[in-house]
Each structure stands twice: as structure tokens, then as C-alpha cells.
Design a protein around this motif. Structure first.
Motif, short mmCIF file in Angstrom:
data_model
loop_
_atom_site.label_atom_id
_atom_site.label_comp_id
_atom_site.label_asym_id
_atom_site.label_seq_id
_atom_site.Cartn_x
_atom_site.Cartn_y
_atom_site.Cartn_z
N GLU A 125 127.50 85.70 0.16
CA GLU A 125 126.71 86.91 -0.05
C GLU A 125 127.61 87.96 -0.71
OE1 GLU A 125 123.47 87.12 0.67
OE2 GLU A 125 123.42 85.12 1.57
N TYR A 126 127.11 88.52 -1.83
CA TYR A 126 127.87 89.53 -2.57
C TYR A 126 127.10 90.83 -2.63
CZ TYR A 126 130.93 85.80 -4.20
OH TYR A 126 131.82 84.76 -4.26
N GLN A 127 127.86 91.92 -2.81
CA GLN A 127 127.28 93.24 -3.00
C GLN A 127 127.84 93.77 -4.32
OE1 GLN A 127 127.97 95.87 0.26
NE2 GLN A 127 126.99 97.60 -0.74
N GLY A 128 126.99 94.42 -5.08
CA GLY A 128 127.43 94.99 -6.36
C GLY A 128 127.27 94.00 -7.50
N ARG A 129 127.65 94.46 -8.70
CA ARG A 129 127.52 93.63 -9.90
C ARG A 129 128.80 93.71 -10.72
NH1 ARG A 129 122.36 92.01 -10.65
NH2 ARG A 129 120.70 93.26 -9.76
N GLY A 130 129.01 92.68 -11.53
CA GLY A 130 130.14 92.66 -12.45
C GLY A 130 131.47 92.76 -11.72
N GLU A 131 132.35 93.65 -12.26
CA GLU A 131 133.68 93.81 -11.67
C GLU A 131 133.62 94.48 -10.29
OE1 GLU A 131 136.43 95.76 -14.28
OE2 GLU A 131 135.95 94.42 -15.94
N ASP A 132 132.52 95.16 -10.00
CA ASP A 132 132.37 95.84 -8.71
C ASP A 132 131.83 94.92 -7.62
OD1 ASP A 132 133.23 98.21 -9.82
OD2 ASP A 132 131.20 98.83 -10.39
N ARG A 133 131.51 93.71 -8.00
CA ARG A 133 130.94 92.76 -7.04
C ARG A 133 131.99 92.36 -6.00
NH1 ARG A 133 128.39 86.76 -8.09
NH2 ARG A 133 130.49 86.05 -7.77
N GLU A 134 131.61 92.40 -4.72
CA GLU A 134 132.55 91.98 -3.68
C GLU A 134 131.84 91.11 -2.64
OE1 GLU A 134 133.44 94.94 -0.27
OE2 GLU A 134 133.20 96.19 -2.08
N LEU A 135 132.57 90.16 -2.12
CA LEU A 135 132.06 89.26 -1.09
C LEU A 135 131.90 90.03 0.20
CD1 LEU A 135 131.41 86.28 -0.31
CD2 LEU A 135 133.80 86.06 0.34
N ILE A 136 130.68 90.01 0.74
CA ILE A 136 130.45 90.75 1.99
C ILE A 136 130.17 89.83 3.17
CG2 ILE A 136 129.67 92.88 0.87
CD1 ILE A 136 126.76 91.92 1.52
N GLY A 137 130.02 88.54 2.91
CA GLY A 137 129.80 87.63 4.03
C GLY A 137 129.22 86.31 3.57
N TYR A 138 128.83 85.55 4.57
CA TYR A 138 128.29 84.21 4.33
C TYR A 138 127.01 84.04 5.13
CZ TYR A 138 133.02 83.22 2.70
OH TYR A 138 134.21 83.25 2.03
N THR A 139 126.09 83.31 4.57
CA THR A 139 124.91 82.88 5.30
C THR A 139 125.04 81.38 5.50
OG1 THR A 139 123.54 84.61 4.33
CG2 THR A 139 122.38 82.71 5.25
N LYS A 140 124.94 80.96 6.74
CA LYS A 140 125.09 79.54 7.06
C LYS A 140 123.76 79.00 7.56
CE LYS A 140 129.86 80.40 8.23
NZ LYS A 140 130.83 80.53 9.30
N GLU A 141 123.35 77.92 6.96
CA GLU A 141 122.09 77.29 7.33
C GLU A 141 122.40 75.91 7.90
OE1 GLU A 141 118.91 75.46 4.48
OE2 GLU A 141 118.70 77.66 4.47
N ILE A 142 121.96 75.68 9.12
CA ILE A 142 122.21 74.39 9.77
C ILE A 142 120.88 73.68 9.97
CG2 ILE A 142 123.03 73.22 11.84
CD1 ILE A 142 124.93 75.42 12.33
N LYS A 143 120.86 72.42 9.62
CA LYS A 143 119.69 71.60 9.89
C LYS A 143 120.09 70.59 10.97
CE LYS A 143 116.25 68.59 7.86
NZ LYS A 143 115.79 67.89 6.67
N PHE A 144 119.36 70.63 12.09
CA PHE A 144 119.60 69.70 13.19
C PHE A 144 118.63 68.53 13.11
CE2 PHE A 144 121.23 73.70 15.02
CZ PHE A 144 122.49 73.27 15.42
N SER A 145 119.00 67.42 13.74
CA SER A 145 118.08 66.28 13.80
C SER A 145 116.86 66.67 14.62
CB SER A 145 118.73 65.05 14.40
OG SER A 145 119.81 65.32 15.19
N ASP A 146 115.79 65.99 14.36
CA ASP A 146 114.52 66.26 15.02
C ASP A 146 114.58 65.74 16.46
OD1 ASP A 146 111.90 66.54 15.80
OD2 ASP A 146 111.08 65.20 14.28
N ARG A 147 114.53 66.67 17.41
CA ARG A 147 114.66 66.30 18.82
C ARG A 147 113.47 65.49 19.31
NH1 ARG A 147 115.86 71.32 22.27
NH2 ARG A 147 116.21 69.72 23.81
N VAL A 148 112.29 65.78 18.79
CA VAL A 148 111.10 65.06 19.23
C VAL A 148 111.20 63.59 18.81
CG1 VAL A 148 108.60 64.86 18.98
CG2 VAL A 148 109.66 67.11 19.22
N SER A 149 111.57 63.35 17.55
CA SER A 149 111.70 61.95 17.12
C SER A 149 112.88 61.28 17.82
CB SER A 149 111.83 61.83 15.60
OG SER A 149 113.04 62.39 15.15
N GLY A 150 113.93 62.06 18.14
CA GLY A 150 115.05 61.50 18.90
C GLY A 150 114.61 61.05 20.28
#
Length: 182
Positions: A125-150
């Protein structure tokens, strides 16, 4: 013929191994520990069909080999059951730090959670544009196995759930089967 010396060397390796009195012990030990006959032969670059015929040609060898296969299969059933239980029972909350409510590093997650992860996607995740752009964090997406089918797979494996199957037999086929059994 370029293949002849290679084939001959393979046959010689196979013959030498089968002539060794300890081969059956090593083979059965490896099979009981999880190997397959195909893997065992491939590791040694020997002929599967010759080794299989060697096993089948002697009742005692065949009996010991089948006992080793039975041990391996029992272990494999246990592994499948354990894995299915892990998938059916995991708690996604264990993937997070309780105090900070942040996602734990994968290496800090309990093994049961790691086994239930299907995929992890990380977005920067970035904020700003061009040379002013800076990393402000990360978004993490986790996919788990389906518990019902398990849970369903675990139930099927343990024969707690059975599938009902209906067969439609036309009267003509039923009559033919009845006549054939007379």
C-alpha cells in the motif's frame, strides 16, 4: 545400438540386488516406511517389472511384501485422518497476535493454521504519487481451506457419512437379469 549397454547395466544391477539376501528386508522396511515399489526401483535404477515378478514368484516374499504394504497403508490412513481433522478443526483466530490484532508471521503461526492455509497474497500500500510516493503498509489476504468440506471428507474417511446412490433399472433390464440367474 546405444541403448543396449545401458539396458544391460540396468539388468545387471537388478540381478545383483535380487541376489542379495538382505534385499527383501530393505525393500519391506522402505515400503513399510512409506515408499512405493515404483519409487524404490526408480531410486536404484532397477527394473520395476523384474522386481515385481521376483516378489510374486515366491509366496514368502509376497507375504512379507504385502505385510509391509499393509503397514504403509495403515500409516497413510492415519496421516489422511490427521490432516482432515486439522483442516476441519482449525481456528483462524490463531493466525493473529492477540494483543496487537495483527497477522502473525507464517513461521510463528501454529502448525495447524499453516496446514489450513491455501494461499497468502500480500499487497503493498502506497501513499502519494511519483517521487512523493511512500510505502505505508501491506494488505495481507489469506485463503484458508474450506472447513465444511474438510469435516465432510473426514466424516467420509471415518465412514461416519455415506453417500446414498440410487440406480434406475429399466424393467427390461431387470427381467433380463432375473432370467439370467435362473
Amino acid at each position: 545400438m546405444a541403448g543396449q549397454p545401458i539396458r544391460r547395466a540396468r539388468q545387471e544391477r537388478t540381478d545383483a540386488l535380487l541376489a542379495d539376501a538382505e534385499t527383501l528386508d530393505h525393500l519391506c522396511g522402505d515400503i513399510a516406511s512409506g515408499a512405493t515399489l515404483g519409487e524404490w526401483c526408480k531410486q536404484r535404477d532397477i527394473s520395476f517389472s523384474v522386481v515385481n515378478s521376483w516378489i510374486e514368484s515366491d509366496e514368502e516374499r509376497k507375504k512379507r511384501y504385502l505385510e509391509a504394504v499393509s503397514i504403509r497403508d495403515s500409516h497413510n490412513r492415519d496421516v489422511v485422518t490427521t490432516t482432515l481433522r486439522t483442516v476441519a478443526d482449525f481456528d483462524p483466530a490463531e493466525a493473529f497476535d492477540k494483543d496487537k490484532n495483527t497477522l502473525l508471521d507464517v513461521h510463528d503461526m501454529p502448525i495447524s493454521i499453516r496446514k489450513a492455509i491455501v494461499s497468502i497474497t500480500v499487497y503493498e500500500e502506497y501513499q502519494g504519487r511519483g517521487e512523493d510516493r511512500e510505502l505505508i503498509g501491506y494488505t495481507k489476504e489469506i485463503k484458508f481451506s474450506d472447513r465444511v468440506s474438510g469435516a465432510a471428507n473426514l466424516g467420509k474417511t471415518l465412514r461416519m457419512l455415506t453417500e446414498k446412490r440410487e440406480h434406475d433399472v429399466t424393467p427390461g433390464l431387470a427381467d433380463l437379469l432375473t432370467q439370467a440367474t435362473k
